[in-house]
Design an enzyme around this catalytic site. Structure first.
Site, mmCIF file in Angstrom:
data_model
loop_
_atom_site.group_PDB
_atom_site.id
_atom_site.type_symbol
_atom_site.label_atom_id
_atom_site.label_comp_id
_atom_site.label_asym_id
_atom_site.label_seq_id
_atom_site.Cartn_x
_atom_site.Cartn_y
_atom_site.Cartn_z
ATOM 1 N N ASP A 51 8.109 -6.847 13.425
ATOM 2 C CA ASP A 51 9.489 -6.564 13.048
ATOM 3 C C ASP A 51 9.585 -5.206 12.359
ATOM 4 O O ASP A 51 10.676 -4.748 12.032
ATOM 5 C CB ASP A 51 10.092 -7.678 12.200
ATOM 6 C CG ASP A 51 9.327 -7.965 10.918
ATOM 7 O OD1 ASP A 51 8.327 -7.278 10.650
ATOM 8 O OD2 ASP A 51 9.737 -8.897 10.190
ATOM 9 N N SER A 52 8.442 -4.539 12.197
ATOM 10 C CA SER A 52 8.432 -3.129 11.795
ATOM 11 C C SER A 52 9.245 -2.274 12.747
ATOM 12 O O SER A 52 9.623 -1.145 12.408
ATOM 13 C CB SER A 52 6.993 -2.608 11.732
ATOM 14 O OG SER A 52 6.271 -2.932 12.915
ATOM 15 N N ASP A 90 6.158 -11.203 15.722
ATOM 16 C CA ASP A 90 6.702 -11.635 14.436
ATOM 17 C C ASP A 90 7.896 -12.565 14.612
ATOM 18 O O ASP A 90 8.736 -12.353 15.504
ATOM 19 C CB ASP A 90 7.188 -10.419 13.639
ATOM 20 C CG ASP A 90 6.093 -9.754 12.836
ATOM 21 O OD1 ASP A 90 5.067 -10.405 12.577
ATOM 22 O OD2 ASP A 90 6.274 -8.585 12.459
ATOM 23 N N LYS A 118 3.711 -14.676 14.232
ATOM 24 C CA LYS A 118 3.309 -14.347 12.864
ATOM 25 C C LYS A 118 4.401 -14.736 11.889
ATOM 26 O O LYS A 118 5.584 -14.439 12.110
ATOM 27 C CB LYS A 118 2.970 -12.860 12.727
ATOM 28 C CG LYS A 118 2.466 -12.485 11.327
ATOM 29 C CD LYS A 118 1.732 -11.161 11.334
ATOM 30 C CE LYS A 118 2.646 -9.980 11.491
ATOM 31 N NZ LYS A 118 3.593 -9.832 10.335
ATOM 32 N N GLU A 120 5.386 -14.751 7.675
ATOM 33 C CA GLU A 120 5.087 -14.191 6.366
ATOM 34 C C GLU A 120 5.169 -15.261 5.280
ATOM 35 O O GLU A 120 6.095 -16.072 5.264
ATOM 36 C CB GLU A 120 6.062 -13.058 6.034
ATOM 37 C CG GLU A 120 5.920 -11.851 6.945
ATOM 38 C CD GLU A 120 6.786 -10.681 6.498
ATOM 39 O OE1 GLU A 120 7.389 -10.770 5.405
ATOM 40 O OE2 GLU A 120 6.861 -9.679 7.240
ATOM 41 N N GLU A 186 -1.968 -7.630 3.741
ATOM 42 C CA GLU A 186 -1.375 -6.298 3.620
ATOM 43 C C GLU A 186 -1.323 -5.848 2.164
ATOM 44 O O GLU A 186 -0.851 -6.583 1.292
ATOM 45 C CB GLU A 186 0.035 -6.273 4.215
ATOM 46 C CG GLU A 186 0.687 -4.904 4.136
ATOM 47 C CD GLU A 186 1.954 -4.771 4.953
ATOM 48 O OE1 GLU A 186 2.588 -3.698 4.878
ATOM 49 O OE2 GLU A 186 2.312 -5.725 5.664
#
Length: 271
Positions: A51-52, A90, A118, A120, A186
């Site tokens: 999602d970057s 993501d 993925k 978070e 991260e």
């Protein structure tokens, strides 16, 4: 190139085998077929449709505006180009707020070509991880600096220093116990990330987490030295400068990850 047979596609079980054999995993983000094809052909083991993209493709200041529809579009584009690399996508902001919402978003991503999603965080996300894994959806967890939590963190800051390091270790074990097959760490101090990597049975992928992880990931724009319009993190290295071409940069990055020369102390965080 990877020691994983070049003609053999990566699978989730193969990732765990690589950890057992001490082989470093090479991961990059990609958002379109052209770059994905180049990365796949020059030694990248895992591709992350992150999602970057909200920041480096769409021009936002954070990942929060990215939608599931955005993720599905870019995942499908990348998936069409891959032969070897395992594709991770993501779940966008709040797509994993409940197990049911996560299942809907993850189903769309897998139908678009992702092989793992993925998620978070830990906490209530443990229920989401278990829910997806019970329904045969492989999950990659993401701990440490989780960009979707940037408002709560008050910015992009190193996580896991001091007493927070022990909580991070507990969270890492918890996501694995919930069924995660892979863990991204991260902006975590090198000693903590190294200890977590030693603790766990599943591979860890570091980004700003030092050389003790089982693999590394960078945003492709950072690896290529492109101006993303945002402050350049300490852990970023421009591999295009030494590689001379995109393909050369990918090969240089992959080799540096595998031989342990990247990241070095200059591109990591102390305790």
């Amino acid at each position: 190139m990877s020691s994983h047979a070049d003609s053999k596609p990566w699978t989730v079980p193969a990732l765990a085998q690589a950890k057992r054999e001490g082989r470093k995993l090479v991961m990059l983000t990609a958002y379109d077929a052209g770059f994905a094809r180049t990365f796949d052909a020059h030694g990248v083991d895992l591709i992350l449709v992150g999602d970057s993209l909200g920041m480096v493709v769409q021009g936002h200041d954070s990942t929060l505006p990215v939608t599931t529809a955005d993720m599905v579009y870019h995942t499908a584009a990348v998936a069409r180009a891959l032969d070897r690399a395992l594709l991770v996508a993501d779940l966008s902001f709040q797509a994993d707020a409940t197990p049911e919402r996560a299942l809907d978003a993850a189903t769309q991503l897998l139908q678009a070509g992702a092989e793992m999603v993925k998620i978070e965080g830990a906490g209530h996300k443990l229920e989401v991880i278990r829910y997806l894994v019970e329904r045969e959806i492989p999950v990659c967890s993401h701990l440490g600096l989780t960009p979707q939590s940037v408002l709560r963190f008050g910015g992009y800051k190193v996580q896991g220093r001091g007493e927070a390091g022990e909580q991070l270790r507990r969270d890492a074990q918890a996501v694995v116990d919930a069924g995660a097959s892979l863990l991204v760490l991260e902006c975590v101090p090198t000693p903590i990330a190294t200890q977590i990597s030693a603790d766990l049975s599943v591979p860890t992928i570091g980004i700003g987490a030092g050389p003790g992880c089982d693999g590394q990931v960078l945003v492709m724009h950072d690896m290529l030295g492109l101006d993303s319009g945002h402050r350049r993190p300490k852990f970023v290295k421009d591999f295009l400068a030494e590689g001379g071409s995109v393909a050369g940069a990918v090969r240089a990055y992959a080799q540096a990850v595998r031989d342990g020369s990247f990241p070095d102390a200059e591109h990591a965080y102390a305790a």
